[in-house]
Design a protein around this motif. Structure first.
Motif, PDB file in Angstrom:
ATOM      1  N   ASN A 112       5.333  73.904  95.254  1.00 11.15           N
ATOM      2  CA  ASN A 112       6.730  73.530  95.521  1.00 11.15           C
ATOM      3  C   ASN A 112       6.869  72.451  96.593  1.00 11.15           C
ATOM      4  N   LYS A 113       5.732  72.064  97.220  1.00 13.29           N
ATOM      5  CA  LYS A 113       5.777  70.929  98.162  1.00 13.29           C
ATOM      6  C   LYS A 113       5.318  69.647  97.475  1.00 13.29           C
ATOM      7  N   GLY A 114       5.010  69.743  96.195  1.00 15.41           N
ATOM      8  CA  GLY A 114       4.575  68.553  95.456  1.00 15.41           C
ATOM      9  C   GLY A 114       3.085  68.287  95.557  1.00 15.41           C
ATOM     10  N   ASN A 115       2.339  69.210  96.204  1.00 18.39           N
ATOM     11  CA  ASN A 115       0.879  69.033  96.285  1.00 18.39           C
ATOM     12  C   ASN A 115       0.238  69.341  94.933  1.00 18.39           C
ATOM     13  N   HIS A 116      -0.774  68.571  94.604  1.00 19.18           N
ATOM     14  CA  HIS A 116      -1.528  68.852  93.376  1.00 19.18           C
ATOM     15  C   HIS A 116      -2.787  69.620  93.731  1.00 19.18           C
ATOM     16  N   ILE A 117      -2.926  70.803  93.151  1.00 22.00           N
ATOM     17  CA  ILE A 117      -4.054  71.666  93.505  1.00 22.00           C
ATOM     18  C   ILE A 117      -4.942  71.838  92.275  1.00 22.00           C
ATOM     19  N   PRO A 118      -6.198  71.343  92.343  1.00 23.58           N
ATOM     20  CA  PRO A 118      -7.102  71.559  91.204  1.00 23.58           C
ATOM     21  C   PRO A 118      -7.690  72.969  91.245  1.00 23.58           C
ATOM     22  N   ILE A 119      -7.678  73.647  90.130  1.00 21.66           N
ATOM     23  CA  ILE A 119      -8.209  75.014  90.080  1.00 21.66           C
ATOM     24  C   ILE A 119      -9.291  75.091  89.017  1.00 21.66           C
ATOM     25  N   VAL A 120     -10.480  75.459  89.469  1.00 17.90           N
ATOM     26  CA  VAL A 120     -11.626  75.453  88.564  1.00 17.90           C
ATOM     27  C   VAL A 120     -11.735  76.780  87.814  1.00 17.90           C
ATOM     28  N   ALA A 121     -11.493  77.888  88.550  1.00 19.07           N
ATOM     29  CA  ALA A 121     -11.582  79.203  87.906  1.00 19.07           C
ATOM     30  C   ALA A 121     -10.465  80.069  88.444  1.00 19.07           C
ATOM     31  N   GLY A 122      -9.890  80.855  87.602  1.00 23.36           N
ATOM     32  CA  GLY A 122      -8.826  81.719  88.094  1.00 23.36           C
ATOM     33  C   GLY A 122      -8.156  82.458  86.963  1.00 23.36           C
ATOM     34  N   ASP A 123      -7.115  83.144  87.333  1.00 22.35           N
ATOM     35  CA  ASP A 123      -6.393  83.980  86.393  1.00 22.35           C
ATOM     36  C   ASP A 123      -4.927  83.592  86.485  1.00 22.35           C
ATOM     37  N   VAL A 124      -4.336  83.262  85.366  1.00 26.69           N
ATOM     38  CA  VAL A 124      -2.965  82.741  85.379  1.00 26.69           C
ATOM     39  C   VAL A 124      -1.987  83.807  84.904  1.00 26.69           C
ATOM     40  N   THR A 125      -0.890  83.956  85.632  1.00 27.74           N
ATOM     41  CA  THR A 125       0.227  84.755  85.135  1.00 27.74           C
ATOM     42  C   THR A 125       1.382  83.806  84.909  1.00 27.74           C
ATOM     43  N   LEU A 126       1.949  83.852  83.711  1.00 28.15           N
ATOM     44  CA  LEU A 126       3.091  82.984  83.421  1.00 28.15           C
ATOM     45  C   LEU A 126       4.330  83.625  84.033  1.00 28.15           C
ATOM     46  N   ARG A 127       5.142  82.814  84.748  1.00 25.86           N
ATOM     47  CA  ARG A 127       6.359  83.365  85.401  1.00 25.86           C
ATOM     48  C   ARG A 127       7.569  82.806  84.669  1.00 25.86           C
ATOM     49  N   PHE A 128       7.957  83.452  83.547  1.00 25.61           N
ATOM     50  CA  PHE A 128       9.025  82.885  82.717  1.00 25.61           C
ATOM     51  C   PHE A 128      10.356  82.878  83.442  1.00 25.61           C
TER      52      PHE A 128
END
Ligand code: BTN
Length: 259
Positions: free
Chosen positions: A243-259
């Motif tokens: 939300n600050k506009g930073n781009h964060i690269p993520i190599v491994a992780g678990d995603v939860t969609l927040r509809f």
């Protein structure tokens, strides 16, 4: 033959591949096909060897989770020996092979939740675990583990009933596990050969991701990030915009969609 009867002979009979699935080891019950595959690699097994289980008693998932494999579902590991440059594409290869297979055999329309969960109607139908052994910049082996819910009745498993689904549940009919496995192996080899011929799987994988453009929460190691899943990079990593506009690269992780 029952629609779910799996055996090495049923899988390999006239299988239209050159090497993937030409050697199949079927275990009625095994702790984990990943572990059995690792043992086969140590013995110098040929590329394309497949370990498949009727049931797993200690199935492994990503991020140290366990994976449930009751009878009637597909749990298999495929052993490959790719070049180092092909390593990032293994995630894409495995997810696309599963997506193509489900479309062809079950007539359903799956999509991919980054990095490689296969989803139907918002629920997970297949998980993929990739373990690679790389030494001195050389890939010794890659084991692609695929757990696909074919005839699982999620209602029988309260812990996962809201997040998991199966091909039979989604299609409303019995889906033959043998057909799923054979098609999966043919697609795995076809995509692997495309990689070998220099074709990239990146764009098709990206275009099948449901994650992009969504508001997500990502757990990666001890960190939790929230933001918009903005893009994926050709190496398979996810780029999150917080939300600050930073781009964060993520190599491994678990995603939860927040509809
Ligand atoms: C995930 O967490 O989503 C990945 C699950 C991978 C499960 C498969 S089943 C076949 C192979 N053997 C295992 O022990 N795990 C993988």
């Amino acid at each position: 033959m029952s629609t779910n009867a799996l055996s090495a002979a049923a899988i390999t009979a006239n299988l239209k591949t050159r090497f993937v699935g030409q050697r199949v080891l079927y275990y009625p019950s095994v702790a984990s096909t990943m572990e059995a595959a690792r043992q086969e690699v140590l013995k110098g097994t040929p590329e394309g060897t497949v370990i498949i289980a009727g049931e797993q008693t200690a199935g492994r998932g990503r991020l140290q989770r366990s994976w449930l494999t009751p009878e009637g579902n597909v749990a298999l590991s495929v052993i490959l020996y790719p070049a180092l440059t092909q390593l990032p594409s293994m995630i894409m290869l495995a997810s696309l092979a599963v997506v193509h297979c489900i479309r062809a055999v079950a007539g359903l329309d799956p999509c991919i939740k980054w990095p490689n969960d296969i989803m139907i109607n918002g629920r997970k139908v297949c998980g993929i675990l990739i373990e690679s052994d790389v030494r001195q910049e050389k890939v010794q082996s890659v084991v692609i583990g695929i757990g696909l819910n074919v005839s699982l009745h999620p209602a029988d498993y309260p812990d996962i009933q809201d997040i998991a689904t199966s091909l039979s549940r989604e299609s409303g009919r019995d889906v033959p596990a043998v057909d799923i496995v054979r098609t999966l192996l043919v697609e795995t080899e076809r995509l692997y050969m495309e990689l070998a011929a220099g074709r990239s799987l990146f764009e098709e994988w990206r275009d099948n991701l449901i994650t992009l453009g969504q508001s997500v929460r990502v757990s990666s190691g001890k960190n939790v990030y929230e933001g918009i899943a903005e893009s994926v990079a050709p190496d398979g990593s996810l780029v999150l915009r917080d939300n600050k506009g930073n781009h964060i690269p993520i190599v491994a992780g678990d995603v939860t969609l927040r509809f």
